[in-house]
Scaffold this active site. Structure first.
Site, PDB file in Angstrom:
ATOM      1  N   CYS A  61      -3.517  15.943   0.703  1.00 38.56           N
ATOM      2  CA  CYS A  61      -3.117  14.574   0.338  1.00 38.56           C
ATOM      3  C   CYS A  61      -3.745  13.589   1.331  1.00 38.56           C
ATOM      4  O   CYS A  61      -4.942  13.334   1.262  1.00 38.56           O
ATOM      5  CB  CYS A  61      -1.605  14.443   0.250  1.00 38.56           C
ATOM      6  SG  CYS A  61      -0.687  15.230   1.575  1.00 38.56           S
ATOM      7  N   SER A  62      -2.954  13.058   2.240  1.00 41.06           N
ATOM      8  CA  SER A  62      -3.508  12.028   3.128  1.00 41.06           C
ATOM      9  C   SER A  62      -2.848  12.061   4.496  1.00 41.06           C
ATOM     10  O   SER A  62      -2.719  11.020   5.135  1.00 41.06           O
ATOM     11  CB  SER A  62      -3.330  10.655   2.487  1.00 41.06           C
ATOM     12  OG  SER A  62      -1.949  10.426   2.256  1.00 41.06           O
ATOM     13  N   CYS A  63      -2.410  13.256   4.962  1.00 41.70           N
ATOM     14  CA  CYS A  63      -1.740  13.342   6.269  1.00 41.70           C
ATOM     15  C   CYS A  63      -2.693  12.815   7.356  1.00 41.70           C
ATOM     16  O   CYS A  63      -3.880  13.133   7.356  1.00 41.70           O
ATOM     17  CB  CYS A  63      -1.332  14.776   6.556  1.00 41.70           C
ATOM     18  SG  CYS A  63      -0.123  15.394   5.361  1.00 41.70           S
ATOM     19  N   CYS A 120      -7.215  15.650   5.365  1.00 41.66           N
ATOM     20  CA  CYS A 120      -6.054  16.320   4.781  1.00 41.66           C
ATOM     21  C   CYS A 120      -6.509  16.720   3.389  1.00 41.66           C
ATOM     22  O   CYS A 120      -6.668  15.856   2.523  1.00 41.66           O
ATOM     23  CB  CYS A 120      -4.829  15.417   4.713  1.00 41.66           C
ATOM     24  SG  CYS A 120      -3.479  16.217   3.821  1.00 41.66           S
TER      25      CYS A 120
HETATM   26 FE    FE Z   1      -1.537  15.082   3.498  1.00 36.54          FE
END
Ligand code: FE
Length: 228
Positions: free
Chosen positions: A139-141, A136
Protein backbone atom coordinates in the site's frame (compact mmCIF):
# COMPACT_ATOMS: atom_id res chain seq x y z
CA UNK A 1 -25.83 27.09 -7.77
CA UNK A 2 -27.07 23.97 -9.49
CA UNK A 3 -24.83 20.96 -9.35
CA UNK A 4 -23.92 20.93 -13.04
CA UNK A 5 -20.51 19.59 -13.95
CA UNK A 6 -20.08 22.06 -16.77
CA UNK A 7 -19.65 24.93 -14.28
CA UNK A 8 -20.69 27.50 -16.83
CA UNK A 9 -19.51 31.00 -16.30
CA UNK A 10 -21.78 33.85 -17.17
CA UNK A 11 -19.44 36.28 -15.46
CA UNK A 12 -22.34 38.07 -13.85
CA UNK A 13 -21.30 36.77 -10.45
CA UNK A 14 -18.44 38.37 -8.63
CA UNK A 15 -15.18 36.54 -8.26
CA UNK A 16 -12.31 37.93 -6.29
CA UNK A 17 -9.83 36.91 -8.98
CA UNK A 18 -9.52 38.58 -12.33
CA UNK A 19 -9.95 36.21 -15.28
CA UNK A 20 -8.14 38.58 -17.58
CA UNK A 21 -5.08 38.84 -15.40
CA UNK A 22 -2.34 36.50 -16.67
CA UNK A 23 -0.73 36.60 -13.24
CA UNK A 24 -3.83 35.02 -11.74
CA UNK A 25 -3.00 31.31 -11.22
CA UNK A 26 -6.55 30.42 -12.28
CA UNK A 27 -6.35 32.39 -15.51
CA UNK A 28 -6.35 30.52 -18.79
CA UNK A 29 -6.54 31.56 -22.41
CA UNK A 30 -10.34 31.30 -22.43
CA UNK A 31 -10.60 33.70 -19.55
CA UNK A 32 -12.02 30.95 -17.35
CA UNK A 33 -10.39 28.77 -14.80
CA UNK A 34 -10.14 25.09 -15.70
CA UNK A 35 -12.93 22.80 -14.62
CA UNK A 36 -12.18 20.97 -11.41
CA UNK A 37 -14.66 18.33 -10.27
CA UNK A 38 -16.06 18.52 -6.77
CA UNK A 39 -14.87 15.60 -4.65
CA UNK A 40 -18.47 14.29 -4.76
CA UNK A 41 -18.26 14.06 -8.57
CA UNK A 42 -15.57 11.36 -8.43
CA UNK A 43 -16.76 7.94 -7.29
CA UNK A 44 -15.24 6.79 -4.01
CA UNK A 45 -12.65 4.07 -4.33
CA UNK A 46 -12.84 0.94 -2.20
CA UNK A 47 -10.25 2.10 0.31
CA UNK A 48 -11.82 5.53 0.68
CA UNK A 49 -15.14 3.86 1.54
CA UNK A 50 -13.34 1.57 4.01
CA UNK A 51 -11.51 4.50 5.64
CA UNK A 52 -14.76 6.45 6.05
CA UNK A 53 -16.57 3.40 7.40
CA UNK A 54 -13.85 2.47 9.91
CA UNK A 55 -13.56 6.07 11.08
CA UNK A 56 -17.30 6.37 11.60
CA UNK A 57 -17.46 3.03 13.44
CA UNK A 58 -14.57 3.89 15.78
CA UNK A 59 -16.31 7.14 16.68
CA UNK A 60 -19.75 5.52 17.02
CA UNK A 61 -18.37 2.83 19.34
CA UNK A 62 -16.55 5.40 21.46
CA UNK A 63 -13.03 4.10 20.69
CA UNK A 64 -11.92 7.53 19.54
CA UNK A 65 -13.64 10.89 19.32
CA UNK A 66 -14.15 12.83 16.13
CA UNK A 67 -11.82 15.47 17.55
CA UNK A 68 -9.07 12.90 18.18
CA UNK A 69 -9.39 11.65 14.60
CA UNK A 70 -9.30 15.20 13.28
CA UNK A 71 -6.31 15.97 15.51
CA UNK A 72 -4.35 12.95 14.23
CA UNK A 73 -4.98 13.97 10.62
CA UNK A 74 -3.86 17.48 11.48
CA UNK A 75 -0.72 16.13 13.20
CA UNK A 76 0.19 13.97 10.19
CA UNK A 77 -0.41 16.85 7.79
CA UNK A 78 1.78 19.12 9.93
CA UNK A 79 4.84 16.89 9.49
CA UNK A 80 7.41 17.66 6.84
CA UNK A 81 10.63 16.13 5.51
CA UNK A 82 12.49 18.80 7.51
CA UNK A 83 12.23 16.71 10.67
CA UNK A 84 13.95 13.75 9.01
CA UNK A 85 16.64 15.98 7.55
CA UNK A 86 17.56 17.13 11.08
CA UNK A 87 18.05 13.52 12.17
CA UNK A 88 20.32 12.88 9.19
CA UNK A 89 22.37 16.04 9.64
CA UNK A 90 22.98 15.15 13.28
CA UNK A 91 23.87 11.57 12.34
CA UNK A 92 26.38 12.89 9.80
CA UNK A 93 28.09 15.07 12.39
CA UNK A 94 27.83 12.96 15.56
CA UNK A 95 28.98 9.31 15.28
CA UNK A 96 27.53 8.39 18.65
CA UNK A 97 24.14 9.80 17.68
CA UNK A 98 24.36 7.93 14.39
CA UNK A 99 25.02 4.69 16.24
CA UNK A 100 21.82 5.30 18.22
CA UNK A 101 19.91 6.10 14.99
CA UNK A 102 20.99 2.77 13.54
CA UNK A 103 19.66 0.99 16.63
CA UNK A 104 16.40 2.91 17.06
CA UNK A 105 15.39 5.87 14.91
CA UNK A 106 12.34 6.66 17.03
CA UNK A 107 14.36 7.10 20.24
CA UNK A 108 17.09 9.05 18.46
CA UNK A 109 14.55 11.42 16.86
CA UNK A 110 13.03 12.09 20.28
CA UNK A 111 16.45 13.29 21.46
CA UNK A 112 16.01 16.12 18.93
CA UNK A 113 12.52 16.95 20.19
CA UNK A 114 10.83 15.17 17.28
CA UNK A 115 7.86 12.88 17.93
CA UNK A 116 8.17 10.17 15.25
CA UNK A 117 5.23 8.13 16.58
CA UNK A 118 5.33 4.61 17.96
CA UNK A 119 5.60 2.55 14.76
CA UNK A 120 9.25 1.45 14.57
CA UNK A 121 11.36 3.15 11.90
CA UNK A 122 14.60 1.51 10.78
CA UNK A 123 17.44 3.53 9.29
CA UNK A 124 19.24 2.07 6.29
CA UNK A 125 22.51 3.76 5.45
CA UNK A 126 23.86 4.37 1.96
CA UNK A 127 27.56 3.57 1.56
CA UNK A 128 29.91 3.00 -1.35
CA UNK A 129 28.85 -0.64 -1.40
CA UNK A 130 25.07 -0.34 -0.94
CA UNK A 131 22.34 2.07 -2.02
CA UNK A 132 18.99 1.70 -0.27
CA UNK A 133 15.48 2.42 -1.59
CA UNK A 134 12.20 2.15 0.29
CA UNK A 135 8.80 1.10 -0.95
CA UNK A 136 5.58 -0.35 0.39
CA UNK A 137 4.61 -3.00 -2.15
CA UNK A 138 1.25 -3.55 -0.47
CA UNK A 139 0.00 0.00 0.00
CA UNK A 140 1.75 3.18 1.13
CA UNK A 141 3.46 2.53 4.50
CA UNK A 142 5.90 5.37 5.09
CA UNK A 143 7.46 7.08 8.12
CA UNK A 144 4.87 9.87 7.91
CA UNK A 145 5.38 11.18 11.42
CA UNK A 146 9.07 11.67 10.71
CA UNK A 147 9.22 12.84 7.09
CA UNK A 148 5.66 13.90 6.27
CA UNK A 149 3.10 12.48 3.86
CA UNK A 150 4.49 10.43 0.97
CA UNK A 151 4.57 11.78 -2.58
CA UNK A 152 1.77 10.52 -4.85
CA UNK A 153 4.15 8.42 -6.94
CA UNK A 154 5.18 6.46 -3.82
CA UNK A 155 1.60 5.16 -3.69
CA UNK A 156 1.39 4.36 -7.40
CA UNK A 157 1.15 0.74 -8.53
CA UNK A 158 3.88 1.41 -11.06
CA UNK A 159 6.46 2.45 -8.43
CA UNK A 160 5.39 -0.20 -5.93
CA UNK A 161 5.70 -3.06 -8.38
CA UNK A 162 8.57 -1.92 -10.57
CA UNK A 163 11.06 -0.70 -7.98
CA UNK A 164 11.29 -4.25 -6.63
CA UNK A 165 11.93 -5.88 -10.00
CA UNK A 166 13.93 -3.22 -11.80
CA UNK A 167 15.20 -0.76 -9.19
CA UNK A 168 18.02 0.61 -11.32
CA UNK A 169 15.63 1.39 -14.17
CA UNK A 170 13.22 3.14 -11.82
CA UNK A 171 16.07 5.08 -10.22
CA UNK A 172 17.22 6.19 -13.66
CA UNK A 173 13.76 7.63 -14.29
CA UNK A 174 14.39 9.81 -11.23
CA UNK A 175 17.73 10.81 -12.75
CA UNK A 176 19.69 8.61 -10.38
CA UNK A 177 22.40 6.33 -11.73
CA UNK A 178 23.97 3.97 -9.24
CA UNK A 179 27.35 2.47 -10.04
CA UNK A 180 27.21 -1.22 -10.93
CA UNK A 181 29.72 -1.82 -8.15
CA UNK A 182 27.13 -0.60 -5.67
CA UNK A 183 24.40 -3.03 -4.66
CA UNK A 184 20.86 -1.60 -4.77
CA UNK A 185 18.84 -2.84 -1.82
CA UNK A 186 15.04 -2.36 -1.79
CA UNK A 187 13.26 -2.40 1.57
CA UNK A 188 9.56 -3.25 1.72
CA UNK A 189 7.83 -1.27 4.46
CA UNK A 190 4.94 -2.68 6.44
CA UNK A 191 2.34 -1.44 8.89
CA UNK A 192 4.70 -2.55 11.70
CA UNK A 193 8.07 -1.42 10.37
CA UNK A 194 8.97 1.63 8.31
CA UNK A 195 12.32 2.61 6.83
CA UNK A 196 14.25 5.82 6.31
CA UNK A 197 17.33 6.05 4.11
CA UNK A 198 20.41 7.81 5.48
CA UNK A 199 22.03 9.27 2.36
CA UNK A 200 25.81 9.43 2.01
CA UNK A 201 27.22 12.70 3.26
CA UNK A 202 28.58 14.49 0.20
CA UNK A 203 32.27 15.25 -0.15
CA UNK A 204 33.29 18.82 0.49
CA UNK A 205 30.77 19.42 3.29
CA UNK A 206 33.26 19.12 6.14
CA UNK A 207 32.94 22.79 7.08
CA UNK A 208 29.14 22.87 7.10
CA UNK A 209 27.10 23.13 10.26
CA UNK A 210 24.07 20.98 11.02
CA UNK A 211 21.52 23.40 9.58
CA UNK A 212 23.47 23.72 6.34
CA UNK A 213 23.78 19.95 6.09
CA UNK A 214 20.06 19.43 6.80
CA UNK A 215 19.26 21.81 3.94
CA UNK A 216 21.10 19.48 1.54
CA UNK A 217 18.90 16.50 2.39
CA UNK A 218 15.78 16.05 0.27
CA UNK A 219 12.64 14.05 0.82
CA UNK A 220 13.46 11.84 -2.16
CA UNK A 221 16.93 11.06 -0.79
CA UNK A 222 15.32 9.77 2.40
CA UNK A 223 13.22 7.45 0.22
CA UNK A 224 16.34 6.54 -1.74
CA UNK A 225 15.27 7.48 -5.26
CA UNK A 226 17.96 10.16 -5.28
CA UNK A 227 21.38 10.26 -3.67
CA UNK A 228 20.63 13.74 -2.31
FE1 FE B 1 1.63 0.15 3.17
Amino acid sequence: MSNTPSHEHNHSHSHSHDHNNPDDPLYNSHGEHPYQPDSEDTPYEHHQVMAEAVGELLIEKGVITADELRGMIELIDSKSPAEGTRVIARAWTDPEFKARVMVNVNDAAEELGIDPGTIPIRAVENTDSVHNVIVCTLCSCYPRLLIGVPPDWYKSRSYRSRVVHEPRTVLKEFGTEISLETEVCVHDSTADLRYMVIPKRPDGTEGMNEDELAALVTRDSMIGVTTL
